[in-house]
Structures are given as C-alpha cells and as structure tokens.
Design a protein around this motif. Sequence first.
Motif, short mmCIF file in Angstrom:
data_model
loop_
_atom_site.label_atom_id
_atom_site.label_comp_id
_atom_site.label_asym_id
_atom_site.label_seq_id
_atom_site.Cartn_x
_atom_site.Cartn_y
_atom_site.Cartn_z
N UNK A 82 -2.25 2.22 -14.00
CA UNK A 82 -2.07 0.77 -14.13
C UNK A 82 -0.62 0.46 -14.45
N UNK A 83 -0.14 -0.74 -14.05
CA UNK A 83 -0.85 -1.81 -13.34
C UNK A 83 -0.87 -1.56 -11.83
N UNK A 84 -2.05 -1.63 -11.25
CA UNK A 84 -2.19 -1.37 -9.82
C UNK A 84 -1.67 -2.53 -8.97
N UNK A 113 -0.54 1.48 -4.21
CA UNK A 113 0.73 0.78 -3.96
C UNK A 113 0.80 0.10 -2.59
N UNK A 114 0.14 0.69 -1.58
CA UNK A 114 0.18 0.06 -0.26
C UNK A 114 -0.56 -1.28 -0.30
N UNK A 115 -1.71 -1.30 -0.91
CA UNK A 115 -2.46 -2.55 -1.03
C UNK A 115 -1.66 -3.56 -1.84
N UNK A 116 -0.98 -3.09 -2.87
CA UNK A 116 -0.17 -3.97 -3.70
C UNK A 116 0.91 -4.65 -2.86
N UNK A 117 1.58 -3.88 -2.01
CA UNK A 117 2.60 -4.46 -1.14
C UNK A 117 2.01 -5.50 -0.19
N UNK A 118 0.83 -5.20 0.35
CA UNK A 118 0.19 -6.16 1.26
C UNK A 118 -0.17 -7.45 0.53
#
Length: 244
Positions: free
Chosen positions: A88-90, A149-154
């Motif tokens: 975290x944080x995700x 992290x990829x989902x976070x960027x999206x």
Amino acid sequence: MTTLVAGASGATGRKLVEQLLERGEKVKAIVRSPENLPASWQTNPDLEIIKASLLELSNQELQKLTKDCHAIASCLGHNLTLKGVFGKPRRLVTDAVRKLTEAAKANAPEKPVKFVLMNTSGNSNRDLNEPVSFAQKCVIGLLRLTLPPHVDNEKAADHLRLNLGREDELIEWVAVRPDGLINEEKPSEYEIHPSPIRSAIFDAGKVSRINVAHFMAELITSDELWRKWKGQMPVIYSKEMDPK
C-alpha cells in the motif's frame, strides 16, 4: 509563476524541478525524504521543499499549498520493489491526482490551473480508440490482474479524462506518456505523438527522463504548446540517432 511538483525526489521529478528552475519558475517540491536532495536545492530562493507524504496531507493543507500555483505536475510512481509494487498505497498516483485536482478546484482560481501527469505508453487513450494488437491486449489484461501500478496509472489518467474531461473551467490537463525510460545527462531531440507509433509491449522505444522533464516543463511554461496538447495524452520518444 509557481508550480507544485509531486514526486519531486524521484528520478524524473528531480529533473523536472531543475528544468522549471532553469526557466525562472518558482517551485514547490513535495518530497517524503529530503535528505538525499541536491545541496543546491537547499539554498535556492525559488524552491520551497515540503517534507510530507502527499496522501497524508489534509484537504485544507493541500488547498493551501496549491493556492498560488498556476500549475501542478505529478511525477509520482511506485518503487520497483516487492513492497512498492504490491504494498500500500495501491492507488498512490490516482489518489494523489484526485486530491491535488480537488484542492486546486476548491481555491476557485481565476485562470484554469495546468495539471501535468507523468503516465505511461502502456496505457491507451480510450478517447482515441487507439489500435492495440490482440497479443498486446492479452498482456495488458494480465498486467491489470498482476501488477497494481499498471492499474493505478490507468485510473489516474481516467480521473483526468472522465472526471474532469476537456471542458472543466478550473483544471486543464495533459497526461504525458513516455515509452521505455532511460537515463541521460542532457536533453536531446525528441518526438511527440498523439498516440503510440510502436508497441509499448513488443517494440518499445526509448526516451530519457531528462527529455520527459523537458517536455513537461515546456508544457507548463509555454501557453502555445499547452494549447496544442491540453486534454490529450501525448506519447514521447527520444529521436534515434543515425549511427556513423
């Protein structure tokens, strides 16, 4: 003019701070650990260093920090460690973008605040229906399942595209999508495209962090360049030098 930089102690964030200072900008740099920052930063009258974890700042604190800023830039990212990728944080980048934009809007600025997000070429701009091969779609789908992290960027880019959109009266934005990042000491020639011109997964290009910082600084300080790219997600590549 003052720019707030989140993630200022990171590899690209540092270079962005320096690029802005070279252009005569005043900079507020949010960093978690200021101990390893360049010594010159400590004595620069145009630079204010804020030691803080951005997500732990209250809405009121962020509103105060952004009040006199005409621009905000986020170079935040996850550390490439087991804890950084899966801990975290995700939603580090997404939550930071949301909190910063909400704080800036709460100030009711007279002119729209520029918001520049450092994103990734692996994230498609769904506003443009960018062509993506079936194989790359499969890999991206796997990344969504396995790499937070990829989902976070999206999600961070989606906040700008969907929650703010292109018609917000208080926040204008650009999400810069670098391809494979490399380290170089000085800026070199680079190319900007509305969409990827090569596969980010199977045929990734390269771009130096200093070139990404240079482009972000140019967006912040050049109204002409800003008008060209606002509300978009440009992809940046360093130009390939011909061998001699």
